[in-house]
Design a protein around this motif. Sequence first.
Motif, mmCIF file in Angstrom:
data_model
loop_
_atom_site.group_PDB
_atom_site.id
_atom_site.type_symbol
_atom_site.label_atom_id
_atom_site.label_comp_id
_atom_site.label_asym_id
_atom_site.label_seq_id
_atom_site.Cartn_x
_atom_site.Cartn_y
_atom_site.Cartn_z
ATOM 1 N N LEU A 91 42.304 68.534 43.477
ATOM 2 C CA LEU A 91 41.831 67.172 43.237
ATOM 3 C C LEU A 91 42.836 66.374 42.410
ATOM 4 C CD1 LEU A 91 38.093 67.933 42.430
ATOM 5 C CD2 LEU A 91 38.970 66.771 44.469
ATOM 6 N N ALA A 92 43.355 67.006 41.353
ATOM 7 C CA ALA A 92 44.330 66.321 40.504
ATOM 8 C C ALA A 92 45.588 65.968 41.292
ATOM 9 C CB ALA A 92 44.675 67.189 39.300
ATOM 10 N N ASN A 93 46.038 66.875 42.149
ATOM 11 C CA ASN A 93 47.234 66.590 42.957
ATOM 12 C C ASN A 93 47.013 65.421 43.900
ATOM 13 O OD1 ASN A 93 48.594 68.690 41.741
ATOM 14 N ND2 ASN A 93 48.153 70.148 43.362
ATOM 15 N N MET A 94 45.837 65.351 44.497
ATOM 16 C CA MET A 94 45.518 64.210 45.369
ATOM 17 C C MET A 94 45.480 62.923 44.552
ATOM 18 S SD MET A 94 45.453 65.492 48.340
ATOM 19 C CE MET A 94 44.741 64.173 49.300
ATOM 20 N N GLY A 95 44.965 63.039 43.324
ATOM 21 C CA GLY A 95 44.947 61.881 42.436
ATOM 22 C C GLY A 95 46.349 61.399 42.112
ATOM 23 N N VAL A 96 47.249 62.341 41.847
ATOM 24 C CA VAL A 96 48.640 61.972 41.549
ATOM 25 C C VAL A 96 49.261 61.257 42.744
ATOM 26 C CG1 VAL A 96 50.956 62.880 41.102
ATOM 27 C CG2 VAL A 96 48.997 63.765 39.819
ATOM 28 N N TYR A 97 49.031 61.767 43.930
ATOM 29 C CA TYR A 97 49.580 61.128 45.131
ATOM 30 C C TYR A 97 49.079 59.686 45.255
ATOM 31 C CZ TYR A 97 50.505 60.007 49.985
ATOM 32 O OH TYR A 97 50.918 59.381 51.119
ATOM 33 N N ALA A 98 47.770 59.492 45.117
ATOM 34 C CA ALA A 98 47.207 58.145 45.219
ATOM 35 C C ALA A 98 47.723 57.262 44.090
ATOM 36 C CB ALA A 98 45.683 58.209 45.199
ATOM 37 N N HIS A 99 47.830 57.824 42.896
ATOM 38 C CA HIS A 99 48.311 57.091 41.727
ATOM 39 C C HIS A 99 49.737 56.577 41.966
ATOM 40 C CE1 HIS A 99 48.849 57.358 37.058
ATOM 41 N NE2 HIS A 99 49.588 56.402 37.561
ATOM 42 N N LEU A 100 50.595 57.454 42.451
ATOM 43 C CA LEU A 100 51.981 57.041 42.710
ATOM 44 C C LEU A 100 52.058 55.991 43.808
ATOM 45 C CD1 LEU A 100 53.806 60.470 42.341
ATOM 46 C CD2 LEU A 100 53.773 58.553 40.720
ATOM 47 N N ARG A 101 51.174 56.086 44.792
ATOM 48 C CA ARG A 101 51.111 55.037 45.828
ATOM 49 C C ARG A 101 50.710 53.706 45.195
ATOM 50 N NH1 ARG A 101 49.779 56.471 51.143
ATOM 51 N NH2 ARG A 101 50.146 54.259 51.508
ATOM 52 N N GLY A 102 49.800 53.760 44.242
ATOM 53 C CA GLY A 102 49.425 52.553 43.507
ATOM 54 C C GLY A 102 50.610 51.989 42.742
ATOM 55 N N ASP A 103 51.348 52.856 42.075
ATOM 56 C CA ASP A 103 52.539 52.426 41.331
ATOM 57 C C ASP A 103 53.596 51.831 42.249
ATOM 58 O OD1 ASP A 103 51.391 53.283 38.952
ATOM 59 O OD2 ASP A 103 52.682 55.052 38.740
ATOM 60 N N ASP A 104 53.599 52.273 43.504
ATOM 61 C CA ASP A 104 54.574 51.766 44.473
ATOM 62 C C ASP A 104 54.143 50.456 45.125
ATOM 63 O OD1 ASP A 104 56.443 53.749 44.045
ATOM 64 O OD2 ASP A 104 55.756 54.999 45.710
ATOM 65 N N GLY A 105 53.041 49.877 44.660
ATOM 66 C CA GLY A 105 52.672 48.557 45.146
ATOM 67 C C GLY A 105 51.384 48.468 45.934
ATOM 68 N N ASP A 106 50.612 49.534 45.991
ATOM 69 C CA ASP A 106 49.338 49.504 46.703
ATOM 70 C C ASP A 106 48.215 49.719 45.688
ATOM 71 O OD1 ASP A 106 47.214 49.682 48.448
ATOM 72 O OD2 ASP A 106 48.047 51.335 49.636
ATOM 73 N N PRO A 107 47.867 48.667 44.919
ATOM 74 C CA PRO A 107 46.925 48.831 43.815
ATOM 75 C C PRO A 107 45.555 49.363 44.223
ATOM 76 C CG PRO A 107 47.406 46.505 44.172
ATOM 77 C CD PRO A 107 48.316 47.293 45.063
ATOM 78 N N ALA A 108 45.172 49.221 45.482
ATOM 79 C CA ALA A 108 43.889 49.768 45.934
ATOM 80 C C ALA A 108 43.865 51.290 45.805
ATOM 81 C CB ALA A 108 43.619 49.352 47.373
ATOM 82 N N LYS A 109 45.031 51.902 45.814
ATOM 83 C CA LYS A 109 45.110 53.362 45.686
ATOM 84 C C LYS A 109 44.691 53.832 44.294
ATOM 85 C CE LYS A 109 46.577 54.202 49.818
ATOM 86 N NZ LYS A 109 45.610 54.516 50.819
ATOM 87 N N TYR A 110 44.697 52.935 43.303
ATOM 88 C CA TYR A 110 44.233 53.324 41.969
ATOM 89 C C TYR A 110 42.752 53.705 42.000
ATOM 90 C CZ TYR A 110 48.605 51.551 39.940
ATOM 91 O OH TYR A 110 49.920 51.344 39.613
ATOM 92 N N ASP A 111 41.963 53.054 42.853
ATOM 93 C CA ASP A 111 40.550 53.426 42.980
ATOM 94 C C ASP A 111 40.423 54.863 43.467
ATOM 95 O OD1 ASP A 111 39.672 50.898 42.206
ATOM 96 O OD2 ASP A 111 39.586 50.168 44.273
ATOM 97 N N LEU A 112 41.215 55.206 44.451
ATOM 98 C CA LEU A 112 41.197 56.562 44.994
ATOM 99 C C LEU A 112 41.681 57.568 43.947
ATOM 100 C CD1 LEU A 112 40.655 58.325 47.453
ATOM 101 C CD2 LEU A 112 42.971 57.774 48.255
ATOM 102 N N ALA A 113 42.754 57.213 43.241
ATOM 103 C CA ALA A 113 43.269 58.090 42.189
ATOM 104 C C ALA A 113 42.199 58.315 41.125
ATOM 105 C CB ALA A 113 44.522 57.483 41.557
ATOM 106 N N GLU A 114 41.532 57.258 40.703
ATOM 107 C CA GLU A 114 40.482 57.385 39.689
ATOM 108 C C GLU A 114 39.365 58.308 40.167
ATOM 109 O OE1 GLU A 114 38.106 57.082 36.327
ATOM 110 O OE2 GLU A 114 40.231 56.649 36.575
ATOM 111 N N ALA A 115 39.007 58.219 41.434
ATOM 112 C CA ALA A 115 37.948 59.085 41.966
ATOM 113 C C ALA A 115 38.372 60.554 41.911
ATOM 114 C CB ALA A 115 37.607 58.686 43.399
#
Length: 134
Positions: free
Chosen positions: A2-26
């Motif tokens: 779960l944490a690894n999936m969160g990191v992936y989504a988080h980095l996608r958010g950092d790369d300019g897709d802020p909607a991915k922060y919701d997924l990372a938070e989940a």
Amino acid sequence: MLANMGVYAHLRGDDGDPAKYDLAEAYYSASYDISRRLDIPSMIGIAALNRAQVNLRRGRVAQAAELVRESLGCSIRSGARVDMLFGVVIEADRLAETGESERAQRLLVVVANDAATTTELHQEIDRVAERAGT
């Protein structure tokens, strides 16, 4: 996982897709909840730091500060020095977010010069320093 999936989504958010922060938070929240139920301090601490970072990206500095404090307590409890250093880096990120770039830079230097600092931590230091403009 779960944490690894969160990191992936988080980095996608950092790369300019802020909607991915919701997924990372989940993902981070699920990892955090499971770690708390199992009472694994090092995993609670890392999940709290990951959640703190997402909160920072969303401008929720007070929530991030609470999570950083919790994580540092978990690091003390578990004796995980690298986790503690990661917490200091995220605290530097929080300080930079509040305009305290000089204090943030001092913390980053302390971590960068610690013998226990890993390659991954150096990469995180670089990301925080870039965001802080230092």
